[in-house]
Design a protein around this motif. Structure first.
Motif, PDB file in Angstrom:
ATOM      1  N   VAL A  59       0.830  -1.206   0.000  1.00 22.55           N
ATOM      2  CA  VAL A  59       0.000   0.000   0.000  1.00 22.55           C
ATOM      3  C   VAL A  59       0.868   1.262   0.000  1.00 22.55           C
ATOM      4  O   VAL A  59       0.370   2.365   0.223  1.00 22.55           O
ATOM      5  N   GLY A  60       2.172   1.104  -0.267  1.00 25.53           N
ATOM      6  CA  GLY A  60       3.055   2.251  -0.303  1.00 25.53           C
ATOM      7  C   GLY A  60       4.505   1.814  -0.357  1.00 25.53           C
ATOM      8  O   GLY A  60       4.803   0.623  -0.531  1.00 25.53           O
ATOM      9  N   VAL A  61       5.411   2.788  -0.223  1.00 21.56           N
ATOM     10  CA  VAL A  61       6.847   2.509  -0.262  1.00 21.56           C
ATOM     11  C   VAL A  61       7.527   3.216   0.902  1.00 21.56           C
ATOM     12  O   VAL A  61       6.975   4.130   1.509  1.00 21.56           O
ATOM     13  N   LYS A  62       8.748   2.774   1.194  1.00 24.68           N
ATOM     14  CA  LYS A  62       9.539   3.410   2.246  1.00 24.68           C
ATOM     15  C   LYS A  62      10.799   4.023   1.649  1.00 24.68           C
ATOM     16  O   LYS A  62      11.227   3.671   0.555  1.00 24.68           O
ATOM     17  N   THR A  63      11.380   4.949   2.394  1.00 29.51           N
ATOM     18  CA  THR A  63      12.642   5.567   2.000  1.00 29.51           C
ATOM     19  C   THR A  63      13.692   5.252   3.051  1.00 29.51           C
ATOM     20  O   THR A  63      13.430   4.554   4.030  1.00 29.51           O
ATOM     21  N   ARG A  64      14.867   5.827   2.862  1.00 30.27           N
ATOM     22  CA  ARG A  64      15.890   5.748   3.902  1.00 30.27           C
ATOM     23  C   ARG A  64      15.438   6.558   5.121  1.00 30.27           C
ATOM     24  O   ARG A  64      14.442   7.270   5.064  1.00 30.27           O
ATOM     25  N   GLN A  65      16.202   6.466   6.190  1.00 29.66           N
ATOM     26  CA  GLN A  65      15.900   7.260   7.376  1.00 29.66           C
ATOM     27  C   GLN A  65      15.774   8.737   6.992  1.00 29.66           C
ATOM     28  O   GLN A  65      16.528   9.247   6.153  1.00 29.66           O
ATOM     29  N   PHE A  66      14.812   9.411   7.595  1.00 30.20           N
ATOM     30  CA  PHE A  66      14.503  10.798   7.242  1.00 30.20           C
ATOM     31  C   PHE A  66      15.737  11.697   7.267  1.00 30.20           C
ATOM     32  O   PHE A  66      15.911  12.554   6.403  1.00 30.20           O
ATOM     33  N   GLN A  67      16.605  11.494   8.266  1.00 29.88           N
ATOM     34  CA  GLN A  67      17.790  12.334   8.403  1.00 29.88           C
ATOM     35  C   GLN A  67      18.755  12.175   7.228  1.00 29.88           C
ATOM     36  O   GLN A  67      19.578  13.052   6.976  1.00 29.88           O
ATOM     37  N   ALA A  72      15.836  14.054  -4.211  1.00 27.80           N
ATOM     38  CA  ALA A  72      15.740  13.159  -5.363  1.00 27.80           C
ATOM     39  C   ALA A  72      15.085  11.834  -4.969  1.00 27.80           C
ATOM     40  O   ALA A  72      14.204  11.329  -5.677  1.00 27.80           O
ATOM     41  N   GLU A  73      15.507  11.271  -3.840  1.00 28.29           N
ATOM     42  CA  GLU A  73      14.935   9.999  -3.408  1.00 28.29           C
ATOM     43  C   GLU A  73      13.469  10.161  -3.035  1.00 28.29           C
ATOM     44  O   GLU A  73      12.634   9.315  -3.367  1.00 28.29           O
ATOM     45  N   LEU A  74      13.136  11.260  -2.353  1.00 28.67           N
ATOM     46  CA  LEU A  74      11.747  11.489  -1.977  1.00 28.67           C
ATOM     47  C   LEU A  74      10.873  11.673  -3.209  1.00 28.67           C
ATOM     48  O   LEU A  74       9.780  11.104  -3.303  1.00 28.67           O
ATOM     49  N   GLY A  75      11.371  12.439  -4.168  1.00 28.43           N
ATOM     50  CA  GLY A  75      10.615  12.642  -5.406  1.00 28.43           C
ATOM     51  C   GLY A  75      10.382  11.343  -6.152  1.00 28.43           C
ATOM     52  O   GLY A  75       9.290  11.094  -6.683  1.00 28.43           O
ATOM     53  N   SER A  76      11.394  10.498  -6.183  1.00 28.37           N
ATOM     54  CA  SER A  76      11.271   9.202  -6.847  1.00 28.37           C
ATOM     55  C   SER A  76      10.241   8.325  -6.152  1.00 28.37           C
ATOM     56  O   SER A  76       9.451   7.627  -6.811  1.00 28.37           O
ATOM     57  N   ALA A  77      10.226   8.347  -4.825  1.00 24.20           N
ATOM     58  CA  ALA A  77       9.265   7.541  -4.069  1.00 24.20           C
ATOM     59  C   ALA A  77       7.837   8.011  -4.321  1.00 24.20           C
ATOM     60  O   ALA A  77       6.928   7.193  -4.519  1.00 24.20           O
ATOM     61  N   ILE A  78       7.635   9.315  -4.338  1.00 25.43           N
ATOM     62  CA  ILE A  78       6.295   9.853  -4.606  1.00 25.43           C
ATOM     63  C   ILE A  78       5.840   9.488  -6.012  1.00 25.43           C
ATOM     64  O   ILE A  78       4.690   9.065  -6.223  1.00 25.43           O
ATOM     65  N   SER A  79       6.735   9.624  -6.994  1.00 28.20           N
ATOM     66  CA  SER A  79       6.393   9.262  -8.371  1.00 28.20           C
ATOM     67  C   SER A  79       6.037   7.792  -8.485  1.00 28.20           C
ATOM     68  O   SER A  79       5.092   7.418  -9.197  1.00 28.20           O
ATOM     69  N   SER A  80       6.766   6.951  -7.764  1.00 23.84           N
ATOM     70  CA  SER A  80       6.498   5.518  -7.788  1.00 23.84           C
ATOM     71  C   SER A  80       5.098   5.223  -7.271  1.00 23.84           C
ATOM     72  O   SER A  80       4.347   4.432  -7.859  1.00 23.84           O
ATOM     73  N   LEU A  82       2.524   7.257  -7.175  1.00 21.76           N
ATOM     74  CA  LEU A  82       1.483   7.842  -8.022  1.00 21.76           C
ATOM     75  C   LEU A  82       1.309   7.095  -9.345  1.00 21.76           C
ATOM     76  O   LEU A  82       0.240   7.178  -9.968  1.00 21.76           O
ATOM     77  N   THR A  83       2.328   6.389  -9.778  1.00 24.73           N
ATOM     78  CA  THR A  83       2.249   5.707 -11.079  1.00 24.73           C
ATOM     79  C   THR A  83       1.945   4.214 -10.969  1.00 24.73           C
ATOM     80  O   THR A  83       1.643   3.581 -11.978  1.00 24.73           O
ATOM     81  N   ARG A  84       2.045   3.657  -9.783  1.00 25.54           N
ATOM     82  CA  ARG A  84       1.761   2.232  -9.597  1.00 25.54           C
ATOM     83  C   ARG A  84       0.317   2.055  -9.141  1.00 25.54           C
ATOM     84  O   ARG A  84      -0.013   2.190  -7.965  1.00 25.54           O
ATOM     85  N   GLY A  85      -0.541   1.759 -10.093  1.00 30.92           N
ATOM     86  CA  GLY A  85      -1.963   1.675  -9.806  1.00 30.92           C
ATOM     87  C   GLY A  85      -2.334   0.631  -8.774  1.00 30.92           C
ATOM     88  O   GLY A  85      -3.314   0.795  -8.035  1.00 30.92           O
ATOM     89  N   GLU A  86      -1.545  -0.439  -8.688  1.00 36.29           N
ATOM     90  CA  GLU A  86      -1.888  -1.498  -7.735  1.00 36.29           C
ATOM     91  C   GLU A  86      -1.771  -1.021  -6.294  1.00 36.29           C
ATOM     92  O   GLU A  86      -2.485  -1.502  -5.405  1.00 36.29           O
ATOM     93  N   LEU A  87      -0.869  -0.053  -6.038  1.00 37.35           N
ATOM     94  CA  LEU A  87      -0.732   0.473  -4.683  1.00 37.35           C
ATOM     95  C   LEU A  87      -1.997   1.216  -4.271  1.00 37.35           C
ATOM     96  O   LEU A  87      -2.487   1.058  -3.147  1.00 37.35           O
ATOM     97  N   ALA A  88      -2.537   2.024  -5.170  1.00 37.33           N
ATOM     98  CA  ALA A  88      -3.762   2.760  -4.874  1.00 37.33           C
ATOM     99  C   ALA A  88      -4.932   1.803  -4.660  1.00 37.33           C
ATOM    100  O   ALA A  88      -5.756   1.987  -3.755  1.00 37.33           O
ATOM    101  N   GLN A  89      -5.005   0.769  -5.485  1.00 37.46           N
ATOM    102  CA  GLN A  89      -6.098  -0.198  -5.352  1.00 37.46           C
ATOM    103  C   GLN A  89      -5.994  -0.969  -4.037  1.00 37.46           C
ATOM    104  O   GLN A  89      -6.992  -1.147  -3.322  1.00 37.46           O
ATOM    105  N   ASN A  90      -4.789  -1.421  -3.714  1.00 36.04           N
ATOM    106  CA  ASN A  90      -4.588  -2.141  -2.454  1.00 36.04           C
ATOM    107  C   ASN A  90      -4.911  -1.261  -1.251  1.00 36.04           C
ATOM    108  O   ASN A  90      -5.527  -1.711  -0.276  1.00 36.04           O
ATOM    109  N   ALA A  91      -4.470   0.004  -1.314  1.00 30.67           N
ATOM    110  CA  ALA A  91      -4.720   0.930  -0.209  1.00 30.67           C
ATOM    111  C   ALA A  91      -6.219   1.168  -0.026  1.00 30.67           C
ATOM    112  O   ALA A  91      -6.719   1.228   1.099  1.00 30.67           O
ATOM    113  N   GLN A  92      -6.927   1.296  -1.132  1.00 28.03           N
ATOM    114  CA  GLN A  92      -8.369   1.524  -1.061  1.00 28.03           C
ATOM    115  C   GLN A  92      -9.090   0.318  -0.454  1.00 28.03           C
ATOM    116  O   GLN A  92      -9.968   0.461   0.396  1.00 28.03           O
TER     117      GLN A  92
END
Length: 201
Positions: A59-67, A72-80, A82-92
């Motif tokens: 239902v989502g992805v994780k990143t490295r520790q916030f610190q 770039a990594e955060l942007g990539s995670a958000i794009s992932s 938003l573009t992976r429809g199965e994550l939205a379906q599973n979350a719903q």
């Protein structure tokens, strides 16, 4: 970017396409109930477990520790997300199931059952004391006085751990929060120590 002092999760999160948060248990639960895919940027402790859980549930992805996280990594995670429809379906689907659960009612039942069957009977305190004594290798009832010190030290340690956490996150600690957490920990420690002393009589 819009900064607000307060916004109710139950109202705000269902309106999002992607939720980015630190992975605290409360925010995680609100995001799951909202039925929206999420990005977890863990800071410490259970937040790493929650980030792992989000990925395992798909239902989502994780990143490295916030610190250690960069844009770039955060942007990539958000794009992932938003573009992976199965994550939205599973979350719903997960959100629909979670909203059908009476969480408050279940919590009340578990707490009342624990109180009636374990606490009031003395079973929980007895088992806790026995475990601590076993760890310390103490068998004589006359040698249990150090347990009081152990409980008090645990309460003090709680306050220090939170102080270090807040200092790492914001560069300084919040004295009110630190004091309240240390007080709660110390009161709990004193209560356990008093109960331990009563059991020895």
């Amino acid at each position: 970017v819009l900064f607000v002092q307060y916004a109710p999760h139950e109202w705000l999160l269902p309106q999002c396409a992607c939720i980015v948060h630190h992975g605290g248990m409360g925010t995680l639960n609100a995001a799951v109930r909202a039925g929206v895919p999420q990005v977890i940027t863990p800071v410490w402790l259970d937040q790493f477990d929650n980030a792992f859980l989000v990925e395992r549930l798909k239902v989502g992805v994780k990143t490295r520790q916030f610190q250690r996280l960069d844009a770039a990594e955060l942007g990539s995670a958000i794009s992932s997300v938003l573009t992976r429809g199965e994550l939205a379906q599973n979350a719903q689907e997960l959100g629909t199931r979670e909203r059908a659960v009476d969480g408050v009612g279940e919590a009340i039942h578990v707490i009342e059952d624990f109180w009636e069957t374990k606490v009031k009977s003395g079973m929980w305190f007895g088992a806790l004391e026995a475990d601590l004594l076993r760890c310390q290798g103490i068998t004589s009832r006359q040698k249990r006085r150090p347990l009081i010190l152990v409980f008090l030290l645990l309460g003090t340690a709680l306050g220090w751990l939170w102080w270090l956490s807040l200092k790492a996150q914001r560069g300084k600690g919040d004295p009110r929060r630190i004091a309240s957490l240390a007080t709660i920990g110390t009161v709990a420690a004193i209560a356990l120590a008093a109960r331990s002393h009563a059991l020895r009589k």
